[in-house]
Design an enzyme around this catalytic site. Sequence first.
Site, PDB file in Angstrom:
ATOM      1  N   LYS A 215      22.952 -21.172 -30.098  1.00  0.00           N
ATOM      2  CA  LYS A 215      22.664 -21.027 -31.535  1.00  0.00           C
ATOM      3  C   LYS A 215      21.658 -22.105 -31.923  1.00  0.00           C
ATOM      4  CE  LYS A 215      24.862 -20.328 -36.021  1.00  0.00           C
ATOM      5  NZ  LYS A 215      23.743 -20.924 -36.766  1.00  0.00           N
ATOM      6  N   ARG A 235      14.989 -14.123 -43.297  1.00  0.00           N
ATOM      7  CA  ARG A 235      16.306 -13.492 -43.465  1.00  0.00           C
ATOM      8  C   ARG A 235      16.485 -12.964 -44.879  1.00  0.00           C
ATOM      9  NH1 ARG A 235      20.930 -17.313 -42.002  1.00  0.00           N
ATOM     10  NH2 ARG A 235      22.171 -15.700 -43.015  1.00  0.00           N
ATOM     11  N   ARG A 372      28.386  -9.176 -42.377  1.00  0.00           N
ATOM     12  CA  ARG A 372      28.995 -10.242 -41.588  1.00  0.00           C
ATOM     13  C   ARG A 372      30.039  -9.580 -40.700  1.00  0.00           C
ATOM     14  NH1 ARG A 372      28.228 -15.407 -42.331  1.00  0.00           N
ATOM     15  NH2 ARG A 372      27.441 -15.107 -44.457  1.00  0.00           N
ATOM     16  N   LYS A 378      30.347 -17.369 -34.770  1.00  0.00           N
ATOM     17  CA  LYS A 378      29.607 -18.604 -34.508  1.00  0.00           C
ATOM     18  C   LYS A 378      30.586 -19.729 -34.203  1.00  0.00           C
ATOM     19  CE  LYS A 378      29.009 -19.212 -39.513  1.00  0.00           C
ATOM     20  NZ  LYS A 378      28.037 -19.300 -40.614  1.00  0.00           N
TER      21      LYS A 378
END
EC number: 6.5.1.1
Length: 520
Positions: A215, A235, A372, A378
């Site tokens: 990440k 984004r 989501r 994550k």
Amino acid sequence: MLLVDVATASVDVGAMSSRLAKTARIADLLSRAGTEQDARLVAVTVAWLSGELPQRQIGVGWAALRSLPAPAAAPTLTVTAVDAVFSEIGAVAGKGSQARRAGLIAELFAAATDVEQTFLRRLLTGELRQGALIGVMADAVAKAADVPAARVRRAAMLAGDLPAVAAAVLAGGDAALARFTLQVGRPVGPMLAQTATGVADALDRLGGTAVFEAKLDGARVQIHRRGSDVSVYTRSLDDVTARLPEVVEAALALPVTDLIADAEAIALRPDGRPHRFQVTASRFGRAAARATQPLSVFMFDLLHVDGADLLDQPTSDRVRVLDDLVPAAHRVDRLVTDDGAAAQRFLEATLAAGHEGVMAKSPNAPYEAGRRGAGWLKVKPVHTLDLVVLAVEWGSGRRTGKLSNIHLGARDPATGGFVMLGKTFKGMTDAMLDWQTARFLELADPAAQPATSGRDPTDGHTVKVRPEQVVEIAFDGVQGSTRYPGGMALRFARVLRYRDDKSPAEADTVDTVRAFYEHG
């Protein structure tokens, strides 16, 4: 439709805790808007209740809203008229533009009632937090149009534009949704991740096997290529193609004709370690900075390749296509495993390389654009600091009457005072809000309140308090900031708990925060 109708609905929704109640209230408003057979009216209403302006940025912030005229006695403004004023403000440019914008704002607010002024102010400053976000709004659109919510969400995902979908479906019903398909050149909302507490938690939640990826703490970009034409979007779906020539070059080098890729653009040091996020972010404002600070691009997912949509394909298949097309130099590091120890080593190696953490993805998950999804998790370390509350802001919506947004300060041993590092309203339970409202009213410093409020802490937006309450704050990192005197601000700060067992003298120092900033 009058502006007061939308403003009142916003107040109502903000006071509701039930998702179903919010959905029903918004659906009722949208049904009324739909009867006027005005597509722009519907789109604007959806955008405003989502806290967005169709015009995006129009150059109006807090400074322009400090001195406003008295509210009007009766509502006369229409949604259409206000939307037109916003467009006019956004088009103002050149000499005298600041004065012209100020004049338009003053004229608009003079015609607005008290509830309308509050709504407009919160909309223009990005503080319209009444909970009517994409999920609730999509359900409300579906209810108003009497179509399946899944169909609306899918169309919004592919269009990247829920207001446009709302306008279409309220005018044309379910059949109108068929025109919203994945198109090269039209950005879609990126898939987002939920949070896992660690790699073991991620493996358990994803069924025992996961695709782990580094990440990176860069800037998420979506790359669209059609032949020799390449577009790059953030984004938030802003077009930044002209500012990121390296990303364009990387896309053009791939052996494809059409492509939609999910990627990360990041500034790296000569040794391959990442710069601070702000260095990467600075490139999004200046294409000319390439000579002094180039960006690297790393692709990690594909949504479309040469006529084939891959959204509904599992992660494992999309990754296979990615590996066939994209050279290793432009791919993130990856590990597919069911071994918790191996996943932990991968996480530790990624952190040692200076990156944020890892993403854990289900091998079977589709790409849920704009959502989501449970298929992405994550995993990254959580930093904490014990800080002191310096002031608190009165809440709005469901938090009306509660002290909500807290101002955070670190101890400065050199002066004996505290240095502000930011604000947060995240992580607070209802019980915590009740407790802190009583607590901070006890700590309110009358001498520090504005004279215009008569030194009354309940009269005004911000309550200055004696720096006596310690709070434990979780955060993702520290970034440079010109807004605060210490030159630093916490990223994604949220409250964990109040530390009544600690005195302000035991709070973390500004030097501790600076160490996070300098070394991560």
